[in-house]
Design a protein around this motif. Sequence first.
Motif, mmCIF file in Angstrom:
data_model
loop_
_atom_site.group_PDB
_atom_site.id
_atom_site.type_symbol
_atom_site.label_atom_id
_atom_site.label_comp_id
_atom_site.label_asym_id
_atom_site.label_seq_id
_atom_site.Cartn_x
_atom_site.Cartn_y
_atom_site.Cartn_z
ATOM 1 N N HIS A 175 0.762 63.042 -47.066
ATOM 2 C CA HIS A 175 2.416 62.872 -47.461
ATOM 3 C C HIS A 175 3.047 61.889 -46.744
ATOM 4 O O HIS A 175 3.833 61.148 -47.342
ATOM 5 C CB HIS A 175 2.936 64.090 -47.231
ATOM 6 C CG HIS A 175 4.374 64.612 -47.785
ATOM 7 N ND1 HIS A 175 4.650 64.487 -48.979
ATOM 8 C CD2 HIS A 175 5.543 64.528 -47.013
ATOM 9 C CE1 HIS A 175 5.869 64.627 -49.351
ATOM 10 N NE2 HIS A 175 6.349 64.639 -47.834
ATOM 11 N N THR A 176 2.621 61.679 -45.564
ATOM 12 C CA THR A 176 3.646 60.798 -44.605
ATOM 13 C C THR A 176 3.370 59.363 -45.122
ATOM 14 O O THR A 176 4.285 58.611 -45.233
ATOM 15 C CB THR A 176 3.316 60.993 -43.115
ATOM 16 O OG1 THR A 176 3.888 62.414 -42.866
ATOM 17 C CG2 THR A 176 4.147 60.196 -42.389
ATOM 18 N N TYR A 226 2.051 58.021 -47.455
ATOM 19 C CA TYR A 226 2.403 57.429 -48.970
ATOM 20 C C TYR A 226 3.948 57.656 -49.199
ATOM 21 O O TYR A 226 4.306 57.245 -50.199
ATOM 22 C CB TYR A 226 1.661 58.407 -49.909
ATOM 23 C CG TYR A 226 0.219 57.966 -50.131
ATOM 24 C CD1 TYR A 226 0.037 57.199 -51.166
ATOM 25 C CD2 TYR A 226 -0.785 58.352 -49.541
ATOM 26 C CE1 TYR A 226 -1.263 56.899 -51.366
ATOM 27 C CE2 TYR A 226 -2.200 57.939 -49.413
ATOM 28 C CZ TYR A 226 -2.400 57.229 -50.480
ATOM 29 O OH TYR A 226 -3.782 56.776 -50.829
ATOM 30 N N SER A 227 4.492 57.685 -48.163
ATOM 31 C CA SER A 227 6.000 57.560 -48.089
ATOM 32 C C SER A 227 6.495 56.258 -47.562
ATOM 33 O O SER A 227 5.768 55.586 -46.906
ATOM 34 C CB SER A 227 6.600 58.663 -47.308
ATOM 35 O OG SER A 227 6.660 58.290 -45.939
ATOM 36 N N ARG A 235 9.112 67.419 -54.753
ATOM 37 C CA ARG A 235 8.950 65.974 -53.987
ATOM 38 C C ARG A 235 8.476 66.442 -52.822
ATOM 39 O O ARG A 235 7.619 65.465 -52.043
ATOM 40 C CB ARG A 235 10.228 65.272 -53.859
ATOM 41 C CG ARG A 235 10.515 64.308 -55.182
ATOM 42 C CD ARG A 235 11.687 63.550 -54.992
ATOM 43 N NE ARG A 235 11.838 62.611 -53.801
ATOM 44 C CZ ARG A 235 11.061 61.433 -54.036
ATOM 45 N NH1 ARG A 235 10.839 61.062 -55.042
ATOM 46 N NH2 ARG A 235 11.334 60.612 -52.968
#
Length: 162
Positions: free
Chosen positions: A21-22, A24-25, A124
């Motif tokens: 998650h991180t 890909y942010s 999201r």
Amino acid sequence: MELEFDVKITANVLYDYMLRHTYYSASGLIGTIVGALMIVYFFYRGGIIFLIAGLVILAYLPWTLFIKSRQQMMNTPAFKEPLHYKLTEEGMEVSQGEEVQTQKWTDMYKAVSTPKSLIVYTSRVNASIFPKQDLGELTPGVIEMISTHMPPSKVSIRGWGN
């Protein structure tokens, strides 16, 4: 078609999700690029401070996510017991004890994979995590169910035999 299975969220499963998650942010990517550029600058121009800063920046995020995953495991009652999932033609149902939540496939945000888990984002920032170890032989059916009911543009499941 209906599929039912239980998953147990562990600190390692949570860490795997947080890393995906991180990184890909935007903030995760920018931090990685800045850290890498500082190390490259050190090799071209010198200045030990750039090497130290680059290494700290690159190590900070995974380390803090590791700590955060452990803390979240200990502080989240829902992770103490397995979650029961039922995938149907209409959507996904998750239950634990007496509590049941349902979400339609059309409302799902996206589905992705890591080497350890399938992740179905319900928004999201919220997701259902299906660890590979818990899916076992149901894995192909779960991937098919997700891929059949979500638009291809929202599904990015790689390296799971599909």
